[in-house]
Design an enzyme around this catalytic site. Structure first.
Site, PDB file in Angstrom:
ATOM      1  N   ASN A 194       0.819  -1.235   0.000  1.00  0.00           N
ATOM      2  CA  ASN A 194       0.000   0.000   0.000  1.00  0.00           C
ATOM      3  C   ASN A 194       0.841   1.268   0.000  1.00  0.00           C
ATOM      4  O   ASN A 194       0.475   2.260   0.602  1.00  0.00           O
ATOM      5  CB  ASN A 194      -0.962   0.013   1.201  1.00  0.00           C
ATOM      6  CG  ASN A 194      -1.869  -1.182   1.150  1.00  0.00           C
ATOM      7  OD1 ASN A 194      -2.258  -1.612   0.066  1.00  0.00           O
ATOM      8  ND2 ASN A 194      -2.183  -1.747   2.305  1.00  0.00           N
ATOM      9  N   ARG A 195       1.955   1.201  -0.640  1.00  0.00           N
ATOM     10  CA  ARG A 195       2.852   2.357  -0.780  1.00  0.00           C
ATOM     11  C   ARG A 195       3.426   2.845   0.551  1.00  0.00           C
ATOM     12  O   ARG A 195       3.920   3.967   0.641  1.00  0.00           O
ATOM     13  CB  ARG A 195       2.145   3.536  -1.492  1.00  0.00           C
ATOM     14  CG  ARG A 195       1.718   3.199  -2.924  1.00  0.00           C
ATOM     15  CD  ARG A 195       2.946   2.756  -3.706  1.00  0.00           C
ATOM     16  NE  ARG A 195       2.689   2.543  -5.108  1.00  0.00           N
ATOM     17  CZ  ARG A 195       2.520   1.341  -5.672  1.00  0.00           C
ATOM     18  NH1 ARG A 195       2.508   0.250  -4.939  1.00  0.00           N
ATOM     19  NH2 ARG A 195       2.394   1.233  -6.961  1.00  0.00           N
ATOM     20  N   ALA A 196       3.333   2.035   1.604  1.00  0.00           N
ATOM     21  CA  ALA A 196       3.932   2.425   2.884  1.00  0.00           C
ATOM     22  C   ALA A 196       5.384   1.934   2.882  1.00  0.00           C
ATOM     23  O   ALA A 196       5.757   1.008   3.586  1.00  0.00           O
ATOM     24  CB  ALA A 196       3.156   1.809   4.033  1.00  0.00           C
ATOM     25  N   HIS A 197       6.168   2.570   2.047  1.00  0.00           N
ATOM     26  CA  HIS A 197       7.547   2.114   1.863  1.00  0.00           C
ATOM     27  C   HIS A 197       8.410   2.496   3.061  1.00  0.00           C
ATOM     28  O   HIS A 197       8.138   3.469   3.757  1.00  0.00           O
ATOM     29  CB  HIS A 197       8.131   2.753   0.601  1.00  0.00           C
ATOM     30  CG  HIS A 197       7.220   2.657  -0.570  1.00  0.00           C
ATOM     31  ND1 HIS A 197       6.761   1.455  -1.045  1.00  0.00           N
ATOM     32  CD2 HIS A 197       6.663   3.613  -1.353  1.00  0.00           C
ATOM     33  CE1 HIS A 197       5.969   1.673  -2.071  1.00  0.00           C
ATOM     34  NE2 HIS A 197       5.878   2.968  -2.276  1.00  0.00           N
TER      35      HIS A 197
END
Ligand SMILES: Cc1cc2nc3c(=O)[nH]c(=O)nc-3n(C[C@H](O)[C@H](O)[C@H](O)COP(=O)(O)O)c2cc1C
Length: 222
Positions: free
Chosen positions: A197-200
């Site tokens: 979820n793009r929580a890099h």
């Protein structure tokens, strides 16, 4: 064929996250861990890196080169000192290198200053290269306009023929003075691990001055 919708093309990753507990205190160790993993996961050129340079005209430029050595002293690549990048580095030694390892969705940014490696190191690496690569590097005026590729290839072949005909290889294929290595000594690293979820996860290591003993490590917003 329908063109791919680049706006909405996305891929989710479920890799091992990078955490405050799992990142190494030492960025060279962290690099070594990821680099070794890249050597087994990446299918092509895991040591390919994008080198960005900027001369006095303040216009940055980037290109791929191969990492040939890394150690706590820095990251070494070889090139033509009179190429576009060579000219830019002679005007401004600040440079960045970037690795992208898509299989594990990792990116490493490294920023620092470059210095030429000792001539003996460039000699050693140059003499270990295949004769064809040496001849090409000798004849190539890297980054200059080439009007006649056939002539260039003929010059390379003629040089190799002199070797085949019993000429002294160490003399004919000696390293030209305008070819050699650069060592980039980092003051900043960033390790980026693609997450779900793009929580890099991003961890930055910074040394604000060369005499700062330890790296300051910070997590960055993705
Ligand atoms: C996979 C790959 C590896 C490369 N490795 C090198 C290298 O190690 N050294 C080099 O000078 N050029 C290498 N090149 C070519 C450079 O990208 C570039 O064309 C060349 O160095 C001239 O750059 P410049 O005009 O900005 O100086 C490589 C290109 C690719 C795609």
């Amino acid at each position: 064929m329908k063109e791919r919708d680049l706006y909405h093309m996305r891929k989710d990753y479920s890799p091992e996250p990078l955490t405050e507990e799992s990142v190494s205190r030492d960025p060279f160790m962290q690099f070594g861990k990821w680099f070794h993993e890249a050597l087994s996961t990446e299918t092509t050129e895991p040591n390919a890196m994008i080198v960005s340079t900027c001369g006095l005209d303040m216009i940055p430029s980037s290109r791929v080169v191969l990492l040939k050595k890394y150690s706590p002293d820095g990251f070494v690549f070889f090139t033509n000192y009179k190429s576009r990048k060579g000219n830019q580095l002679s005007q401004n030694p600040n440079a960045s290198i970037l690795f992208f390892w898509p299989v594990t969705m990792r990116q490493v940014r490294i920023e620092g200053t470059v210095e030429k490696v000792p001539e003996s190191e460039s000699d050693e690496y140059f003499s270990s290269r295949p004769a064809e690569s040496r001849a090409t590097a000798i004849i190539s005026k890297q980054s200059m306009h080439l009007d006649n590729k056939e002539l260039f290839e003929k010059e390379v072949s003629a040089m190799l023929e002199r070797v085949d005909n019993g000429g002294d290889i160490s003399d004919i294929l000696a390293r030209p003075l305008n070819w050699g290595g650069y060592n980039l000594k980092p003051h900043l690293f960033e390790f980026w691990q693609g997450g779900t979820n793009r929580a890099h996860d991003r961890f930055e290591y910074l040394k604000e001055s060369p005499d700062q003993p330890d790296w300051t490590i910070s997590r960055l917003y993705p």
